[in-house]
Design a protein around this motif. Structure first.
Motif, PDB file in Angstrom:
ATOM      1  N   PRO A   4      31.498  45.841  76.077  1.00  0.00           N
ATOM      2  CA  PRO A   4      30.344  46.502  75.455  1.00  0.00           C
ATOM      3  C   PRO A   4      30.730  47.826  74.804  1.00  0.00           C
ATOM      4  CG  PRO A   4      29.749  45.660  77.614  1.00  0.00           C
ATOM      5  CD  PRO A   4      31.232  45.461  77.484  1.00  0.00           C
ATOM      6  N   GLY A   5      30.187  48.041  73.608  1.00  0.00           N
ATOM      7  CA  GLY A   5      30.451  49.279  72.887  1.00  0.00           C
ATOM      8  C   GLY A   5      31.734  49.274  72.109  1.00  0.00           C
ATOM      9  N   THR A   6      32.442  48.142  72.119  1.00  0.00           N
ATOM     10  CA  THR A   6      33.701  48.033  71.382  1.00  0.00           C
ATOM     11  C   THR A   6      33.708  46.724  70.601  1.00  0.00           C
ATOM     12  OG1 THR A   6      35.064  46.764  72.938  1.00  0.00           O
ATOM     13  CG2 THR A   6      34.781  49.111  73.409  1.00  0.00           C
ATOM     14  N   SER A   7      34.751  46.506  69.848  1.00  0.00           N
ATOM     15  CA  SER A   7      34.947  45.228  69.153  1.00  0.00           C
ATOM     16  C   SER A   7      36.130  44.471  69.740  1.00  0.00           C
ATOM     17  CB  SER A   7      35.186  45.478  67.657  1.00  0.00           C
ATOM     18  OG  SER A   7      36.335  46.294  67.464  1.00  0.00           O
ATOM     19  N   GLU A   8      36.604  44.941  70.886  1.00  0.00           N
ATOM     20  CA  GLU A   8      37.792  44.370  71.510  1.00  0.00           C
ATOM     21  C   GLU A   8      37.433  43.642  72.808  1.00  0.00           C
ATOM     22  OE1 GLU A   8      40.808  44.541  70.241  1.00  0.00           O
ATOM     23  OE2 GLU A   8      40.318  45.889  68.566  1.00  0.00           O
ATOM     24  N   PRO A   9      38.171  42.591  73.150  1.00  0.00           N
ATOM     25  CA  PRO A   9      37.962  41.945  74.445  1.00  0.00           C
ATOM     26  C   PRO A   9      38.276  42.898  75.595  1.00  0.00           C
ATOM     27  CG  PRO A   9      39.299  40.566  72.992  1.00  0.00           C
ATOM     28  CD  PRO A   9      39.203  41.908  72.347  1.00  0.00           C
ATOM     29  N   TYR A  10      37.703  42.623  76.751  1.00  0.00           N
ATOM     30  CA  TYR A  10      38.028  43.406  77.939  1.00  0.00           C
ATOM     31  C   TYR A  10      39.529  43.399  78.208  1.00  0.00           C
ATOM     32  CZ  TYR A  10      33.276  43.817  79.961  1.00  0.00           C
ATOM     33  OH  TYR A  10      31.981  44.132  80.226  1.00  0.00           O
ATOM     34  N   ASN A  11      40.162  42.223  78.108  1.00  0.00           N
ATOM     35  CA  ASN A  11      41.552  42.066  78.534  1.00  0.00           C
ATOM     36  C   ASN A  11      41.700  42.599  79.964  1.00  0.00           C
ATOM     37  OD1 ASN A  11      42.175  40.980  75.991  1.00  0.00           O
ATOM     38  ND2 ASN A  11      42.564  43.008  75.153  1.00  0.00           N
ATOM     39  N   LEU A  12      42.651  43.479  80.220  1.00  0.00           N
ATOM     40  CA  LEU A  12      42.872  43.950  81.591  1.00  0.00           C
ATOM     41  C   LEU A  12      41.920  45.067  82.014  1.00  0.00           C
ATOM     42  CD1 LEU A  12      46.724  43.894  82.159  1.00  0.00           C
ATOM     43  CD2 LEU A  12      45.035  42.067  82.323  1.00  0.00           C
ATOM     44  N   SER A  13      41.006  45.479  81.138  1.00  0.00           N
ATOM     45  CA  SER A  13      39.989  46.440  81.555  1.00  0.00           C
ATOM     46  C   SER A  13      38.817  45.744  82.243  1.00  0.00           C
ATOM     47  CB  SER A  13      39.489  47.255  80.349  1.00  0.00           C
ATOM     48  OG  SER A  13      38.763  46.438  79.450  1.00  0.00           O
ATOM     49  N   PHE A  14      38.815  44.421  82.232  1.00  0.00           N
ATOM     50  CA  PHE A  14      37.782  43.696  82.985  1.00  0.00           C
ATOM     51  C   PHE A  14      37.980  43.996  84.466  1.00  0.00           C
ATOM     52  CE2 PHE A  14      35.833  39.848  84.864  1.00  0.00           C
ATOM     53  CZ  PHE A  14      34.588  39.923  84.256  1.00  0.00           C
ATOM     54  N   PRO A  15      36.902  44.248  85.207  1.00  0.00           N
ATOM     55  CA  PRO A  15      37.072  44.565  86.633  1.00  0.00           C
ATOM     56  C   PRO A  15      37.608  43.380  87.421  1.00  0.00           C
ATOM     57  CG  PRO A  15      34.747  44.304  86.083  1.00  0.00           C
ATOM     58  CD  PRO A  15      35.488  44.308  84.787  1.00  0.00           C
ATOM     59  N   VAL A  16      38.420  43.663  88.415  1.00  0.00           N
ATOM     60  CA  VAL A  16      38.952  42.614  89.278  1.00  0.00           C
ATOM     61  C   VAL A  16      37.795  42.014  90.088  1.00  0.00           C
ATOM     62  CG1 VAL A  16      40.459  42.144  91.247  1.00  0.00           C
ATOM     63  CG2 VAL A  16      41.241  43.629  89.392  1.00  0.00           C
ATOM     64  N   VAL A  17      37.746  40.704  90.120  1.00  0.00           N
ATOM     65  CA  VAL A  17      36.661  40.009  90.817  1.00  0.00           C
ATOM     66  C   VAL A  17      37.201  39.315  92.062  1.00  0.00           C
ATOM     67  CG1 VAL A  17      35.298  39.692  88.721  1.00  0.00           C
ATOM     68  CG2 VAL A  17      36.932  37.919  89.406  1.00  0.00           C
ATOM     69  N   THR A  18      36.286  38.992  92.969  1.00  0.00           N
ATOM     70  CA  THR A  18      36.632  38.330  94.224  1.00  0.00           C
ATOM     71  C   THR A  18      35.887  37.015  94.355  1.00  0.00           C
ATOM     72  OG1 THR A  18      34.820  39.353  95.460  1.00  0.00           O
ATOM     73  CG2 THR A  18      36.899  40.605  95.326  1.00  0.00           C
ATOM     74  N   ILE A  19      36.259  36.238  95.357  1.00  0.00           N
ATOM     75  CA  ILE A  19      35.528  35.011  95.677  1.00  0.00           C
ATOM     76  C   ILE A  19      34.074  35.352  95.989  1.00  0.00           C
ATOM     77  CG2 ILE A  19      35.339  33.100  97.315  1.00  0.00           C
ATOM     78  CD1 ILE A  19      37.695  32.783  95.419  1.00  0.00           C
ATOM     79  N   GLY A  20      33.848  36.471  96.692  1.00  0.00           N
ATOM     80  CA  GLY A  20      32.484  36.892  96.984  1.00  0.00           C
ATOM     81  C   GLY A  20      31.688  37.179  95.729  1.00  0.00           C
ATOM     82  N   ASP A  21      32.307  37.818  94.736  1.00  0.00           N
ATOM     83  CA  ASP A  21      31.632  38.075  93.466  1.00  0.00           C
ATOM     84  C   ASP A  21      31.255  36.767  92.776  1.00  0.00           C
ATOM     85  OD1 ASP A  21      32.029  40.851  93.779  1.00  0.00           O
ATOM     86  OD2 ASP A  21      33.974  40.766  92.753  1.00  0.00           O
ATOM     87  N   MET A  22      32.178  35.818  92.799  1.00  0.00           N
ATOM     88  CA  MET A  22      31.912  34.521  92.174  1.00  0.00           C
ATOM     89  C   MET A  22      30.708  33.843  92.822  1.00  0.00           C
ATOM     90  SD  MET A  22      35.814  33.093  91.900  1.00  0.00           S
ATOM     91  CE  MET A  22      37.064  33.882  90.888  1.00  0.00           C
ATOM     92  N   VAL A  23      30.622  33.916  94.142  1.00  0.00           N
ATOM     93  CA  VAL A  23      29.514  33.285  94.862  1.00  0.00           C
ATOM     94  C   VAL A  23      28.193  33.994  94.555  1.00  0.00           C
ATOM     95  CG1 VAL A  23      28.538  32.942  97.178  1.00  0.00           C
ATOM     96  CG2 VAL A  23      30.880  32.224  96.674  1.00  0.00           C
ATOM     97  N   ARG A  24      28.211  35.320  94.473  1.00  0.00           N
ATOM     98  CA  ARG A  24      26.976  36.027  94.134  1.00  0.00           C
ATOM     99  C   ARG A  24      26.502  35.671  92.729  1.00  0.00           C
ATOM    100  NH1 ARG A  24      29.449  39.796  97.498  1.00  0.00           N
ATOM    101  NH2 ARG A  24      30.655  40.753  95.813  1.00  0.00           N
ATOM    102  N   ALA A  25      27.439  35.461  91.812  1.00  0.00           N
ATOM    103  CA  ALA A  25      27.062  35.024  90.464  1.00  0.00           C
ATOM    104  C   ALA A  25      26.445  33.631  90.509  1.00  0.00           C
ATOM    105  CB  ALA A  25      28.275  35.047  89.542  1.00  0.00           C
ATOM    106  N   GLN A  26      26.999  32.750  91.330  1.00  0.00           N
ATOM    107  CA  GLN A  26      26.429  31.412  91.475  1.00  0.00           C
ATOM    108  C   GLN A  26      25.043  31.468  92.106  1.00  0.00           C
ATOM    109  OE1 GLN A  26      29.466  29.388  93.764  1.00  0.00           O
ATOM    110  NE2 GLN A  26      30.546  28.692  91.933  1.00  0.00           N
ATOM    111  N   ALA A  27      24.864  32.360  93.093  1.00  0.00           N
ATOM    112  CA  ALA A  27      23.557  32.502  93.732  1.00  0.00           C
ATOM    113  C   ALA A  27      22.516  32.970  92.724  1.00  0.00           C
ATOM    114  CB  ALA A  27      23.647  33.472  94.906  1.00  0.00           C
TER     115      ALA A  27
END
Length: 396
Positions: free
Chosen positions: A127-150
């Motif tokens: 957001p606010g740029t024209s570039e992909p997150y690449n490695l600035s994307f936050p590190v996610v966990t299995i727990g994060d994935m499950v909360r997104a599914q919920a």
């Protein structure tokens, strides 16, 4: 520190990895949800989940089955892949007359957070740029994935799952579901998985990540900006990982020391042996449908998974008082997630008087057996789901 990131933009239509995402979005249902607070402390103001559904949710919303995919799989469990055109990766599991039947079940399969098949991940425009997150994307966990599914299930109006199932990383997601949302999970089938990643598995993942990052075309994760792809590094990562998915017996039976398209050794470094040619094919075909940075993020999520650590070092505590019915399965020749790791989960469940059954399937096909037509596995799944369905009051 709790840092907020606003809604991710859709990936740009560019050559390589982003084309994969665009095709996946075109072939998937997808929804933007949010906010989502991640375990790393970052909050995504919004996040996109790409998913597929099969069948119909019944009147009392009691027949929903969530299928959690493995590391290199995606939401296309039961229909052709939009990039490769190959049949769904779970077509032995899902379909008419299969253990999970869309005529009886409302089937949901979502691409995980951090993935590259339409869900928010490192390919998205920051957001606010024209570039992909690449490695600035936050590190996610299995727990994060499950909360997104919920959050997706909330959007779909599914308060309770009849069953959540998956193998390998998918099994980790199943365990996280059962520990985090026990009241929403009537039954759970974790297959060929573990409650935490072993040192050996972390080591194999690190080899793969280093292969990607050593590729000169990786450009510290900014390969899209440079118009390149670290295809060689990602292919090597896939080749190394694929060896762990098989067993020695399976490799010997399928390839042995047979030569590839020749009658004598070549005395060079081209692929002399069939097994070499097979691995080259696996690597080449993988880079056509997967993104290198997504591979880094998802393997890291698996490495960080430790269900006992989430509950004060006690795996049993994760399941204390759980109303969920469990059925765990492992395979005799799986050395990536060996039977001992499933038994550890079973012991923890038994120690808190949970409803649990366990089957070790005799197979020489290694870890990938959970993706194959293994009759004993499929019979066990069908039998368990039939019994759980009777208890749930589902129509046969």
């Amino acid at each position: 520190m709790d840092t907020a990131l606003s809604e991710p933009a859709s990936p740009v239509a560019a050559a390589g990895s982003t084309v994969v995402v665009c095709r996946a979005l075109a072939a998937s249902q997808h929804v933007t949800l949010g906010p989502l607070k991640l375990d790393c402390g970052v909050t995504l103001d919004a996040h996109r989940v790409a998913f597929r559904t099969y069948g119909t949710l019944n009147a009392d919303k009691s027949n929903a089955v969530l299928i959690c995919h493995a590391l290199t799989m995606d939401q296309f469990v039961a229909d052709p892949h939009p990039v490769t055109g190959k049949p769904g990766w779970g077509d032995t599991l899902v379909g008419p007359g299969r253990p999970i039947d869309p005529a009886k079940h409302f089937v949901i399969c979502a691409n995980v957070l951090g993935g590259c098949m339409g869900s928010t991940g490192p390919l998205d425009i920051r957001p606010g740029t024209s570039e992909p997150y690449n490695l600035s994307f936050p590190v996610v966990t299995i727990g994060d994935m499950v909360r997104a599914q919920a959050a997706l299930l909330d959007h779909l109006g599914v308060e309770s799952l009849f069953c959540v199932t998956g193998g390998s990383m998918g099994g980790m997601l199943v365990l996280q579901w059962a520990a985090t949302y026990p009241e929403r999970v009537f039954s759970a089938i974790p297959v060929a998985t573990a409650a935490r990643h072993s040192a050996q598995n972390i080591a194999f993942h690190e080899v793969g990540r280093q292969a990607i990052m050593a590729d000169p075309e990786w450009h510290a994760g900014s390969y899209i900006k440079h118009g390149t792809r670290p295809a060689r590094g990602l292919a090597v990562a896939r080749m190394a990982a694929h060896i762990t998915y098989l067993s020695e017996a399976a490799l010997q039976r399928k390839f042995g020391r047979q030569l590839q398209g020749k009658d004598a050794l070549g005395f060079g470094f081209d692929a002399d042996f069939q097994v070499e040619s097979y691995l080259h094919h696996q690597g080449k075909s993988f880079v056509e449908r997967f993104d290198a940075n997504a591979y880094l993020y998802i393997t890291r999520a698996m490495d960080y998974f430790d269900l006992a650590a989430q509950h004060g070092g006690s795996l049993a505590t994760a399941f204390r008082g759980s109303p969920t019915r469990f059925c765990l399965m492992s395979f005799t020749s799986d050395w990536l997630f060996p039977t001992a790791e499933s038994r550890e989960i079973v012991r923890a469940l038994n120690s808190v008087a949970a409803n649990v059954s366990f089957v070790e399937v005799e197979s020489d096909k290694g870890h990938d057996a959970f993706l194959l037509d293994e009759p004993e596995m499929l019979r066990t799944l069908a039998g368990f789901l039939r019994g759980a369905g009777n208890a749930r009051g589902l129509k046969p």
